[in-house]
Design a protein around this motif. Structure first.
Motif: not given
Length: 418
Positions: A253, A307, A337
């Motif tokens: 993310q 990320s 995740k």
């Protein structure tokens, strides 16, 4: 005097009327005694009778009077076309001359504009130079005044301390026991007061005055000028980190935080260009490092985005000019995740299912009348929109899991479908 031109007639160019050959016979260059009385069509030239019997034997020929109209018409067409081209060329030449005059006039006008621009630019630069020198002088006077004030205060404090020390030393060396005991309280109070006075162990100002040639300085006389005096120097100990999710993130993310650079007084720098180094390394997997992206906003703030690909605990170091900023290094926990919601973000199951009694919701709310799901204002309803799969009231939140144990998977899927 040559054989080929022995029979030619030569005349002065000044008297072209005298060179008319009308009525005068023309002789063949190859046979000087023979007149040119025929015209060879194949060779396109006048010939004599001997020529026709010789090398022009197989050629088509005729009398000049019979072919003159055809060749004359061709010449007249060529003459007409050439005359047209001559007119066009004369017009083009006239245009070229006019354009040359226009180019010279325009070049003179542009030269005048360049001179005006250059002179105005020079005046603007000189005015900007004078303003910079005035700003520098004001800054120097300000720093000198602060130094003079600090010097005067320190000198007065030093004088008071020296007087107190000399008096105390004289009292201890020459005073009697009774005199020492009588003045002890006053002397102690004076020395204690002198010792309690706070003073800076460093000069109140520094000599950090810089000039940046690349810094934009706005406009002067309508011209964009460069060059500014920089008396602010970044202090890494005063730089701070800002961000909601500074210590937590999710796998794969994109997330980030903001670095706010300040000077030694805690004021924002207001300009960019600092050397910012950011390292993000995994605590357990040393070879698993995250490559962050540092974006200079030009106003003293820097956006750091990254990320992480692997979950776990990371160590984040943020340095400015090789020194850690406030809060650096710090720990970053990267979770697995991001779990997307599998349900619906609704106000209640009664509305989203169209009044189905069997529709359930993970918020645990129930309605009277045999309804197994939630409704507005009834028992267990969170009072706002929420996810049917986990009961979270924030739409952009992460899903916390499935429904309660008493909720069937079939009912959940039905709610999701609805």
């Amino acid at each position: 005097r040559q054989k080929k031109t022995a029979s030619h007639t030569v005349t002065e160019l000044e008297n072209p009327k005298d060179c008319s050959q009308a009525g005068k016979p023309l002789f063949c260059p190859s046979h000087p005694t023979e007149k040119l009385s025929l015209f060879c069509e194949q060779c396109d030239q006048p010939v004599c009778q001997d020529c026709v019997l010789g090398r022009h034997r197989q050629h088509t020929y005729d009398f000049p009077s019979n072919v003159i109209h055809r060749h004359g018409d061709t010449l007249r067409e060529l003459l007409k076309s050439t005359q047209q081209h001559m007119g066009t060329l004369e017009g083009v030449l006239s245009q070229v001359d006019d354009m040359g005059s226009a180019v010279r006039s325009r070049a003179e006008a542009v030269a005048t504009e360049i001179c005006l621009f250059a002179s105005g630019y020079v005046e603007a630069i000189e005015e900007h130079r004078d303003r910079l020198l005035k700003q520098l002088e004001d800054l120097k006077v300000q720093k000198e005044n602060l130094l003079h004030l600090q010097k005067a205060q320190l000198q007065q404090l030093l004088l008071d301390m020296r007087t107190g020390v000399e008096f105390t030393e004289h009292l201890l060396m020459n005073g009697s026991d009774l005199e020492i005991l009588i003045t002890k309280g006053v002397v102690s109070s004076c020395l204690t007061k002198l010792n309690s006075i706070a003073y800076s162990s460093h000069p109140s100002v520094d000599d950090r005055i810089q000039f940046s040639t690349q810094e934009k300085a706005g406009q002067c006389r309508g011209y964009e000028v460069f060059g500014a005096i920089l008396n602010k120097v970044v202090d890494p100990a005063r730089c701070t980190l800002q961000g909601e999710d500074l210590h937590s993130a999710h796998q794969n993310q994109l997330i980030g935080f903001t670095l706010l650079c300040c000077d030694s007084m805690g004021e924002q720098m207001g300009r960019g260009g600092e050397t910012v180094q950011v390292t993000i390394t995994h605590r357990d997997k040393k070879d698993c490092a995250v490559k962050p992206t540092v974006c200079d906003n030009g106003d003293g703030t820097y956006c750091i985005s990254y990320s992480p690909e692997e979950p776990g605990l990371y160590a984040v170091c943020v340095c400015v000019k090789g020194q850690h900023v406030q809060g650096s290094p710090f720990s970053l926990m990267v979770k697995h995740k991001f779990r997307e919601h599998q349900g619906v973000f609704h106000c209640c199951t009664f509305c989203s299912s169209g009044g189905q009694k069997a529709a359930r919701c993970a918020c645990g709310g129930t309605m009277p009348g045999g309804y197994q799901g939630c409704g507005h204002g009834h028992k267990g309803h969170p009072g706002c929109h929420h996810w049917s799969c986990c009961g979270q009231v924030k739409e952009s939140s992460e899903c916390l899991g499935g429904p309660p144990s008493d909720t069937s998977q079939r009912s959940l899927l039905r709610t999701v479908a609805l």
